[in-house]
Design an enzyme around this catalytic site. Structure first.
Site, short mmCIF file in Angstrom:
data_model
loop_
_atom_site.label_atom_id
_atom_site.label_comp_id
_atom_site.label_asym_id
_atom_site.label_seq_id
_atom_site.Cartn_x
_atom_site.Cartn_y
_atom_site.Cartn_z
N SER A 189 80.50 -13.30 84.84
CA SER A 189 81.92 -13.31 84.47
C SER A 189 82.09 -13.46 82.96
O SER A 189 81.18 -13.91 82.27
CB SER A 189 82.63 -14.48 85.18
OG SER A 189 82.22 -15.71 84.61
N TYR A 246 81.58 -17.10 81.80
CA TYR A 246 80.17 -17.48 81.75
C TYR A 246 79.50 -16.85 80.55
O TYR A 246 78.79 -17.51 79.78
CB TYR A 246 79.47 -17.05 83.05
CG TYR A 246 78.03 -17.48 83.14
CD1 TYR A 246 77.69 -18.75 83.57
CD2 TYR A 246 77.01 -16.59 82.81
CE1 TYR A 246 76.36 -19.14 83.66
CE2 TYR A 246 75.67 -16.97 82.90
CZ TYR A 246 75.36 -18.25 83.33
OH TYR A 246 74.05 -18.63 83.41
N LYS A 267 77.75 -18.74 77.23
CA LYS A 267 76.34 -18.56 76.86
C LYS A 267 76.21 -18.03 75.44
O LYS A 267 75.28 -18.38 74.72
CB LYS A 267 75.61 -17.67 77.86
CG LYS A 267 75.58 -18.26 79.26
CD LYS A 267 75.09 -19.70 79.27
CE LYS A 267 75.15 -20.32 80.64
NZ LYS A 267 74.67 -21.71 80.65
#
Length: 139
Positions: A24, A27, A31
């Site tokens: 997604s 996410y 990161k």
């Protein structure tokens, strides 16, 4: 660490720190943030002899991954192996741990600001090329 002028910091990101659409947008964004923090900390703390690196593994059968994808360990590992580049081996938590041990060791004493991918080559390919069909040549 600063007063000792020595230390090692290892953060964990994901293949999503390099490629989009592996997860997604939230996410992927988080990161990328981990990687940015790793790089910036490596610059700021390097003057004190502190090494800062990041690990970016491919998908593992973790509780979070299993919940998000909705598969058990075996089916998730099989799916990730099918989508991965390197065949004949499946990523295990031990592989990520071994990469962390390397970054924490004296063998990596001059490695700082690095994002170490444990991904079997997943991030070096563009999977859309596999779907591309060359037009037939006309005579």
């Amino acid at each position: 660490m600063i007063p000792r002028r020595n230390g090692i910091i290892i953060s964990t990101a994901s293949v999503s720190s390099k490629v989009g659409a592996a997860a997604s947008h939230a996410y992927c964004c988080s990161k990328h943030a981990v990687l940015g923090l790793t790089k910036n900390a490596a610059v700021e703390l390097g003057q004190f002899g502190i090494r800062v690196n990041c690990l970016s593994p491919y998908a593992l059968a973790t509780p979070l991954a299993k919940q998000v994808i909705g598969l058990d360990d075996e089916h998730l590992e099989n799916l990730m192996h099918a989508l991965g580049t390197l065949k004949g081996v499946t990523l295990q938590a031990e592989d990520v741990a071994n990469a962390a041990l390397y970054l924490a060791s004296d063998e990596a004493r001059y490695v700082s600001g690095h994002n170490l991918f444990i991904d079997g080559g997943f991030t070096i390919q563009n999977p859309s090329f596999c779907m591309f069909q060359y037009p037939e040549e006309s005579s």
